[in-house]
Design a protein around this motif. Structure first.
Motif, PDB file in Angstrom:
ATOM      1  N   SER A  56       0.836  -1.213   0.000  1.00 44.58           N
ATOM      2  CA  SER A  56       0.000   0.000   0.000  1.00 44.58           C
ATOM      3  C   SER A  56       0.862   1.252   0.000  1.00 44.58           C
ATOM      4  O   SER A  56       0.607   2.205  -0.750  1.00 44.58           O
ATOM      5  N   LEU A  57       1.887   1.256   0.847  1.00 46.29           N
ATOM      6  CA  LEU A  57       2.754   2.431   0.949  1.00 46.29           C
ATOM      7  C   LEU A  57       3.523   2.641  -0.346  1.00 46.29           C
ATOM      8  O   LEU A  57       3.643   3.766  -0.857  1.00 46.29           O
ATOM      9  N   GLY A  58       4.040   1.569  -0.918  1.00 45.86           N
ATOM     10  CA  GLY A  58       4.883   1.690  -2.101  1.00 45.86           C
ATOM     11  C   GLY A  58       4.110   2.093  -3.337  1.00 45.86           C
ATOM     12  O   GLY A  58       4.584   2.896  -4.153  1.00 45.86           O
ATOM     13  N   MET A  59       2.914   1.556  -3.543  1.00 39.32           N
ATOM     14  CA  MET A  59       2.165   1.851  -4.770  1.00 39.32           C
ATOM     15  C   MET A  59       1.374   3.142  -4.695  1.00 39.32           C
ATOM     16  O   MET A  59       1.108   3.760  -5.723  1.00 39.32           O
ATOM     17  N   LEU A  60       0.976   3.558  -3.501  1.00 40.70           N
ATOM     18  CA  LEU A  60       0.127   4.752  -3.404  1.00 40.70           C
ATOM     19  C   LEU A  60       0.916   6.018  -3.086  1.00 40.70           C
ATOM     20  O   LEU A  60       0.554   7.106  -3.549  1.00 40.70           O
ATOM     21  N   TYR A  61       1.998   5.893  -2.306  1.00 39.28           N
ATOM     22  CA  TYR A  61       2.624   7.119  -1.800  1.00 39.28           C
ATOM     23  C   TYR A  61       4.086   7.292  -2.186  1.00 39.28           C
ATOM     24  O   TYR A  61       4.550   8.430  -2.264  1.00 39.28           O
ATOM     25  N   ILE A  62       4.806   6.236  -2.394  1.00 41.53           N
ATOM     26  CA  ILE A  62       6.213   6.408  -2.766  1.00 41.53           C
ATOM     27  C   ILE A  62       6.351   7.166  -4.095  1.00 41.53           C
ATOM     28  O   ILE A  62       7.212   8.071  -4.224  1.00 41.53           O
ATOM     29  N   PRO A  63       5.518   6.884  -5.142  1.00 43.76           N
ATOM     30  CA  PRO A  63       5.618   7.679  -6.382  1.00 43.76           C
ATOM     31  C   PRO A  63       5.370   9.167  -6.157  1.00 43.76           C
ATOM     32  O   PRO A  63       6.024  10.018  -6.761  1.00 43.76           O
ATOM     33  N   LYS A  64       4.397   9.459  -5.247  1.00 38.62           N
ATOM     34  CA  LYS A  64       4.092  10.873  -4.983  1.00 38.62           C
ATOM     35  C   LYS A  64       5.255  11.551  -4.269  1.00 38.62           C
ATOM     36  O   LYS A  64       5.622  12.684  -4.588  1.00 38.62           O
ATOM     37  N   VAL A  65       5.859  10.827  -3.290  1.00 33.88           N
ATOM     38  CA  VAL A  65       7.007  11.397  -2.578  1.00 33.88           C
ATOM     39  C   VAL A  65       8.166  11.596  -3.548  1.00 33.88           C
ATOM     40  O   VAL A  65       8.919  12.585  -3.472  1.00 33.88           O
ATOM     41  N   TYR A  66       8.305  10.636  -4.448  1.00 32.96           N
ATOM     42  CA  TYR A  66       9.361  10.747  -5.458  1.00 32.96           C
ATOM     43  C   TYR A  66       9.212  12.030  -6.279  1.00 32.96           C
ATOM     44  O   TYR A  66      10.179  12.773  -6.507  1.00 32.96           O
ATOM     45  N   VAL A  67       7.974  12.309  -6.706  1.00 34.36           N
ATOM     46  CA  VAL A  67       7.736  13.537  -7.500  1.00 34.36           C
ATOM     47  C   VAL A  67       7.949  14.774  -6.645  1.00 34.36           C
ATOM     48  O   VAL A  67       8.580  15.755  -7.080  1.00 34.36           O
ATOM     49  N   ILE A  68       7.427  14.702  -5.403  1.00 32.91           N
ATOM     50  CA  ILE A  68       7.522  15.891  -4.538  1.00 32.91           C
ATOM     51  C   ILE A  68       8.982  16.230  -4.256  1.00 32.91           C
ATOM     52  O   ILE A  68       9.375  17.408  -4.286  1.00 32.91           O
ATOM     53  N   ILE A  69       9.787  15.223  -4.001  1.00 35.28           N
ATOM     54  CA  ILE A  69      11.167  15.472  -3.583  1.00 35.28           C
ATOM     55  C   ILE A  69      12.091  15.667  -4.793  1.00 35.28           C
ATOM     56  O   ILE A  69      12.892  16.632  -4.841  1.00 35.28           O
ATOM     57  N   LEU A  70      11.979  14.826  -5.789  1.00 40.82           N
ATOM     58  CA  LEU A  70      12.961  14.823  -6.871  1.00 40.82           C
ATOM     59  C   LEU A  70      12.496  15.585  -8.119  1.00 40.82           C
ATOM     60  O   LEU A  70      13.330  16.011  -8.919  1.00 40.82           O
TER      61      LEU A  70
END
Length: 907
Positions: free
Chosen positions: A846-860
């Motif tokens: 759940s964490l990897g598919m829903l939020y890690i991509p968003k954090v990736y965009v937000i940070i990088l």
């Protein structure tokens, strides 16, 4: 007067019926029939010599008496020498009791009891002939056309009517007599017959006894043998009902009790030949380890057995356990005291009756003329000879003076059954007294209703008597006419050569009380003699009895979780214990729990720590960039709720590994399903919102209800509240607590056994705790499937769908692993690891598919985190509808071989 119909015809017809009726009966009947024929013949010699060997006392009611005044004679002679104790003492006890009753103004007032007393000569067939005297008055004889050989009319004396019989002594005699008395319904009360066969109320319904049956005596003797530590004994019985029935009862009870083996079971013939007892001793020596000998024998037989043992130089070898026929009598051991030393004997509990001692010691030739055998007793007791007319006195014997006195000039000791003779007479008297009060109230003497006395009615009164006997103990009968079992246990001891005697060493009343420390054996030794077959087993071994030989055994080790409970049994240790090293007791099983450093805990902890750090990073990132378009587009409110659930899922790993306690168990119950419930409630709310928006857009441009953030939070919390309420109901019904599971780690080797400390959560309760979350997960998956056609640029349906597909795969793999290890000794460790890893993996998906991509965009890639052109709900719905149509058309063209048309997604 009531008569037996069988004898109401003439002699020839009557005897024909007797013969026909007796065909189905025992071998006793042919002799009985011959005797009856003689009695039916008025001219027979028996009638010519009316009762030459009986005592007659006149009275209103006549009782019969049967006593072994003489011993059994040699072959061809019915009677032998006089029996002072078992004969004269017992018979005088009946006369004494009759005197007491007739002088008692309260018992049978104005009614005198008479008696007809006969000698059985200790022989059943002779006693049967004598006892026919009692039934003469009940046999109707037609003598109108009968003449004697000389042609004269027969002179027939009307016999007295006997209403009840006291006796007999020996069981074989009582059985023979009882077969006749029951035909004429004459009640019988024995003072000494103890054969178990007489307890059969169907065959001996008119028989009662004031002594307990041998079944009680046999039980007491079995208990004595066990208390002495013997398990290998021989039995010796006099041929006849008493001896054989007693030994049969002993063997049966010992077989049922177990642990007692009969090495030899020998029988003394009714008419022993010379040298017979020497053969018996030789047979007993074939099993020399069986030193204990259980003896149910007549007094004369006991004496000859002891004599044969002495002649074989076996003094002190055999240890006898004697029945009540031996009791505390001096006559069986006379001149054989050394052989009898240490013998344990049994006797119905009795007391010496002082009144009888005073009565008997004052008897003399002058004041006791009613006893026709008293002169013969006098000669035997004082070793003198009376002068009789025409009889020359042997010069070697002294002449009786008549001035001798019992107890002063001869040894006197009250015979053991005197009390029971008196009690038997009083039992008959009390029954007649109660019967008289009921049938003749207020009448003086015998009334018409008691003339004659009805035997069956008198029997019912006998069975209902209950009074204190001559020794102060209760006299009563059970439904079989038996008295309760009360015994004294004696041992013949020779503390010195001048003062041998019987000593009371215990009692038996349903159970044995034996003073072993007061017992002594040959030469005064206190060491218990052995009578065993096998050697004792070692510690931790049980005795496995050899089939059919209860005294012999093999030693078997108590294996597994068994310990040696006693010498015969291995028992399982309690569930929380295991046997000691020597297997003689049990010790507590060590208690363990899942430790933090265990390999089963390290992997779940590692995944949980990584998951918690990742979750915290996402939460911090979302809080830091709370107002950015990506965070707002992800649904900030539900995202925080979902991230909280993911955090709790990781957190449960620590609770599952922590040492169980009330608080830990409570939080396990609460958080085990709550984290998943929060996560999938939030996902379900999201997918449901997306599905409703686009389903509503197909019908109208009006947005559906409850799609605002506040509404979504309310729906999510409602779904979560179901789980919370269920858990708190569980708390109320069954408060959380810890248990120790001793079954999980119970290998064949008890040294490896361990008890596992855990919370009171079974596999079923655990699945129930997760079941609601699984329902939410499945429902969410269904909505994700339904929303799969929605463009990913407008919603999170596809990431949620992929999340749910993957989660389902994780949990499908979890089920067989979790339940497939239910029989493993490492069950708790494997299941705990499987559960925590599965939960961490589902949270990571759940964490990897829903939020890690968003954090990736937000940070990088912050350049992509910008506001796009805002579109109305109508435009969003139209674009979604167009996308759906183009996707459908593309599928159709593909199927028709057409070219694929890509929709324009740059909006």
């Amino acid at each position: 007067m009531t008569y037996l119909p069988l004898f109401s015809l003439d002699h020839q017809v009557g005897m024909f019926q007797v013969l026909r009726w007796s065909n189905c009966c025992s071998t006793t009947w042919p002799r009985l029939l011959w005797i009856l024929w003689v009695w039916l013949n008025p001219c027979s010699s028996i009638h010519q010599h009316s009762h030459p060997h009986s005592i007659k006392l006149l009275g209103d009611i006549t009782l019969g008496g049967l006593f072994p005044v003489h011993s059994r004679g040699p072959a061809g002679v019915p009677c032998g020498e006089i029996k002072k104790e078992k004969g004269i003492h017992r018979m005088e006890a009946m006369l004494y009791a009759l005197d007491q009753i007739n002088s008692d103004p309260e018992l049978l007032p104005n009614i005198t009891l008479g008696a007809r007393i006969l000698d059985t000569c200790s022989r059943d067939t002779y006693a049967l002939e004598q006892s026919l005297t009692f039934v003469q008055a009940l046999i109707q004889k037609d003598t109108s056309d009968i003449r004697c050989s000389n042609g004269e009319q027969p002179i027939i004396r009307k016999p007295e009517r006997v209403v009840g019989v006291i006796g007999a002594s020996g069981s074989s005699v009582s059985i023979m007599v009882a077969n006749v008395l029951r035909l004429f319904e004459i009640p019988q009360i024995s003072y000494a017959s103890t054969a178990p066969e007489l307890s059969d109320n169907n065959r001996y319904d008119f028989f009662s006894r004031v002594v307990p049956p041998d079944s009680y005596q046999a039980q007491a003797m079995v208990d004595i043998v066990k208390a002495l530590g013997w398990n290998y004994v021989s039995t010796l019985a006099s041929e006849g009902n008493y001896g054989e029935s007693g030994v049969d009862a002993f063997v049966q009870i010992s077989r049922e009790a177990g642990g007692l083996c009969i090495a030899q079971s020998l029988k003394i013939p009714r008419e022993p030949k010379p040298g017979e007892f020497d053969k018996i001793i030789k047979r007993l020596m074939e099993t020399p380890n069986a030193r204990g000998v259980i003896i149910f024998a007549q007094e004369d037989d006991i004496k000859q057995v002891l004599e044969a043992a002495r002649k074989s130089n076996l003094t002190g070898h055999f240890k006898f356990v004697g029945s009540d026929s031996w009791g505390a009598k001096s006559s069986p051991i006379l001149d054989q005291e050394e052989v009898a030393e240490g013998a344990v004997t049994i006797l119905p509990k009795r007391a010496s009756i002082e009144g009888f001692d005073q009565y008997f010691t004052t008897r003399s030739l002058e004041n006791n003329r009613r006893n026709i055998w008293f002169a013969e007793f006098w000669e035997d007791d004082f070793k003198c000879k009376l002068t009789r007319p025409g009889i020359k006195i042997d010069p070697e014997k002294k002449k009786c003076t008549g001035g001798e006195r019992i107890s002063r000039d001869s040894h006197y000791e009250q015979e053991g059954k005197v009390q029971f003779v008196i009690d038997a007479v009083y039992a008959m008297a009390h029954a007649l007294h109660n019967m008289h009060q009921d049938l003749c109230p207020g009448a003086t003497g015998i009334c018409d209703k008691m003339d004659p006395v009805e035997g069956r009615l008198l029997l019912s009164y006998i069975h209902s008597v209950n009074f204190n006997g001559s020794a102060g103990t209760a006299v009563l009968f059970n439904e079989n006419g038996d008295a309760p079992g009360r015994y004294d246990i004696f041992q013949y001891q020779m503390t010195n050569t001048t003062n041998p005697g019987y000593r009371v060493i215990g009692q038996w009343t349903n159970n044995l009380r034996l003073n072993v420390e007061e017992m002594q054996w040959t030469g005064g030794s206190r060491q218990m003699p052995d009578s065993v077959c096998s050697f004792p087993c070692r510690s931790g071994e049980r005795k496995k009895m050899v089939k059919g030989v209860p005294c012999c055994w093999h030693c078997e080790l108590c294996d597994g979780y068994q310990f040696q409970a006693d010498e015969f049994n291995c028992e399982m240790c309690p569930f929380d214990m295991r046997p000691t090293l020597n297997r003689t007791a049990c010790r507590p099983t060590p208690i363990i729990k899942l430790e933090w450093y265990s390999p089963w805990a390290l992997i779940p902890l590692f995944l949980a720590i990584l998951g918690i750090l990742a979750t915290l990073s996402v939460i911090i990132t979302f809080i830091r960039f709370n107002d950015t378009p990506i965070v707002r587009a992800a649904g900030r409110e539900l995202s925080y709720v979902l991230l909280t659930g993911i955090f709790l899922i990781y957190l449960i790993t620590f609770l599952m590994i922590a040492e169980p306690g009330t608080v830990v168990c409570a939080f396990r119950r609460l958080l085990l399903g709550l984290g998943m419930c929060i996560t999938y409630s939030a996902m379900l709310t999201k997918t449901n919102r997306i599905y409703r928006i686009f389903e509503q857009g197909k019908k109208s441009v009006t947005p559906p209800k409850f799609i605002s953030p506040t509404s979504q939070l309310m729906i999510t919390f409602i779904l979560i509240s179901v789980q919370v309420v269920g858990v708190f109901i569980w708390f109320g019904v069954m408060p959380p607590h810890t248990i120790v599971d001793y079954d999980e780690q119970r290998p064949p080797n008890p040294e490896l056994a361990r008890g596992i400390l855990k919370c009171d959560m079974s596999d079923l309760s655990l699945i129930c705790c997760l079941s609601y979350s699984i329902v939410l997960m499945v429902t969410c998956t269904v909505y994700a499937v339904k929303s799969r056609g929605v463009p990913e640029t407008f919603n999170e349906a596809k990431p949620i769908g992929f999340t749910m597909y993957t989660t389902c795969i994780v949990w499908l793999a979890f089920v067989p692993i979790f339940f497939g290890t239910a029989q493993s000794t490492e069950k708790m460790f494997i299941q705990t690891t499987t559960l925590t890893v599965s939960m961490s993996l589902s949270a990571s998906v759940s964490l990897g598919m829903l939020y890690i991509p968003k954090v990736y965009v937000i940070i990088l890639h912050p350049e992509q985190n910008v506001q796009k052109r805002k579109r109305s709900f109508k435009a969003v719905v139209q674009a979604a509808t167009m996308s759906s149509r183009l996707s459908q058309k593309s599928i159709n063209d593909k199927q028709n071989g057409g070219t694929k048309i890509e929709p324009d997604r740059t909006q």
